[in-house]
Write an enzyme that holds these catalytic residues in place. Structure first.
Site, PDB file in Angstrom:
ATOM      1  N   ILE A 264      -7.227   7.550  -1.452  1.00 10.03           N
ATOM      2  CA  ILE A 264      -7.123   6.093  -1.475  1.00 10.03           C
ATOM      3  C   ILE A 264      -7.985   5.616  -0.315  1.00 10.03           C
ATOM      4  O   ILE A 264      -7.883   6.135   0.804  1.00 10.03           O
ATOM      5  CB  ILE A 264      -5.656   5.625  -1.350  1.00 10.03           C
ATOM      6  CG1 ILE A 264      -5.552   4.091  -1.343  1.00 10.03           C
ATOM      7  CG2 ILE A 264      -4.974   6.202  -0.142  1.00 10.03           C
ATOM      8  CD1 ILE A 264      -4.106   3.594  -1.369  1.00 10.03           C
ATOM      9  N   SER A 265      -8.899   4.706  -0.558  1.00 10.27           N
ATOM     10  CA  SER A 265      -9.906   4.338   0.428  1.00 10.27           C
ATOM     11  C   SER A 265      -9.310   3.676   1.665  1.00 10.27           C
ATOM     12  O   SER A 265      -8.222   3.085   1.625  1.00 10.27           O
ATOM     13  CB  SER A 265     -10.941   3.387  -0.190  1.00 10.27           C
ATOM     14  OG  SER A 265     -11.693   4.038  -1.186  1.00 10.27           O
ATOM     15  N   GLN A 266     -10.054   3.765   2.755  1.00 14.07           N
ATOM     16  CA  GLN A 266      -9.711   3.081   3.998  1.00 14.07           C
ATOM     17  C   GLN A 266      -9.485   1.593   3.713  1.00 14.07           C
ATOM     18  O   GLN A 266     -10.284   0.963   3.018  1.00 14.07           O
ATOM     19  CB  GLN A 266     -10.858   3.261   4.988  1.00 14.07           C
ATOM     20  CG  GLN A 266     -10.702   2.533   6.299  1.00 14.07           C
ATOM     21  CD  GLN A 266     -11.972   2.619   7.144  1.00 14.07           C
ATOM     22  OE1 GLN A 266     -12.979   3.165   6.685  1.00 14.07           O
ATOM     23  NE2 GLN A 266     -11.935   2.093   8.340  1.00 14.07           N
TER      24      GLN A 266
ATOM     25  N   ARG B 218       0.818  -1.221   0.000  1.00 11.57           N
ATOM     26  CA  ARG B 218       0.000   0.000   0.000  1.00 11.57           C
ATOM     27  C   ARG B 218       0.853   1.273   0.000  1.00 11.57           C
ATOM     28  O   ARG B 218       0.458   2.295  -0.572  1.00 11.57           O
ATOM     29  CB  ARG B 218      -0.941  -0.021   1.213  1.00 11.57           C
ATOM     30  CG  ARG B 218      -1.953   1.135   1.257  1.00 11.57           C
ATOM     31  CD  ARG B 218      -2.933   0.918   2.405  1.00 11.57           C
ATOM     32  NE  ARG B 218      -3.686   2.117   2.749  1.00 11.57           N
ATOM     33  CZ  ARG B 218      -4.863   2.465   2.246  1.00 11.57           C
ATOM     34  NH1 ARG B 218      -5.439   1.694   1.350  1.00 11.57           N
ATOM     35  NH2 ARG B 218      -5.476   3.564   2.646  1.00 11.57           N
TER      36      ARG B 218
END
Length: 237
Positions: free
Chosen positions: A86-88, A60
């Site tokens: 950027i999503s959780q 990530r």
């Protein structure tokens, strides 16, 4: 001296890789704990082991801006520029799990962003087709995914509202931005038996993550999963 410097640099790289691996492990443990806590709402108190392996594998930190690396594995959204995030990690894992992608599946993603969700899905499906409307983000994601070896992901610049007709139908569709309604072209491009995961609701308000299923006879069912907050889907109507 040169040999010593090279050895020191190599040692730092190994230590850095080990640190990121440990952070990914902590991140996946947090995801597992949240899945248990929200299981009554989502119907998924434990995610598929293939999904969790992907979350524990994809780097990530490679998908966030350099100045955000310290929080790359925090269980929260991270800004990536151009008003996007950027999503959780928990939401990435949940959406991936709900899609139920199999090794032979073809998946459409609307909203490439930095490419992280596509990289996670690429661990599970045969092909991932991802569309990004923000040109700089799309170009960066193309280069990043290529550099990291995700050869089964194709990224296109354009309006994801209309899907990607040339590669339809898709076994699963993920929409990573909030829409006011389910785009009809995406319903048409979803294969019978397929699943779409999409946040629905007003921009910059609490939305509902929805699971859309197209039955083998072509009928469509919807189910609310969880309240979420996504950036708005932009593009044509």
């Amino acid at each position: 001296m040169a040999a010593a410097l090279l050895l020191a640099a190599a040692g730092a790289q190994v230590a850095g890789a080990a640190d990121f691996a440990a952070e990914r492990r902590r991140m996946t443990q947090e995801i597992e704990a949240l899945a248990r806590q929200t299981g009554a709402e989502t119907g998924r108190p434990a995610f598929d082991t293939r999904v969790m392996t992907a979350m524990d594998t994809v780097p990530r930190h490679e998908f966030v801006p350099a100045e955000q690396i310290d929080v790359a594995y925090a269980n929260r959204p991270v800004p990536i520029g151009h008003g996007q995030t950027i999503s959780q990690p928990y939401i990435v894992a949940l959406m991936t799990d709900l899609a139920k992608a199999e090794p032979g599946h073809k998946v459409l993603e609307v909203g490439t962003g930095s490419g992280y969700q596509a990289a996670v899905m690429a661990q599970l499906a045969r092909e991932v087709y991802s569309i990004e409307i923000v040109e700089p983000l799309g170009q960066q994601a193309m280069l990043r995914l290529r550099r990291l070896g995700y050869g089964n992901v194709q990224v296109r610049l354009g309006d994801g509202y209309h899907g990607w007709e040339e590669h339809a139908p898709f076994d699963a569709i993920l929409v990573t931005a909030a829409a006011s309604h389910v785009p009809p072209p995406l319903i048409r491009q979803l294969k019978p038996g397929g699943r779409m995961v999409i946040p629905l609701g007003a921009a910059f308000m609490v939305q509902q993550l929805m699971l859309i299923e197209k039955k083998p006879d072509g009928t469509v069912t919807t189910r609310q999963i969880l309240p979420v907050a996504f950036v708005p889907l932009t593009g044509g109507r």
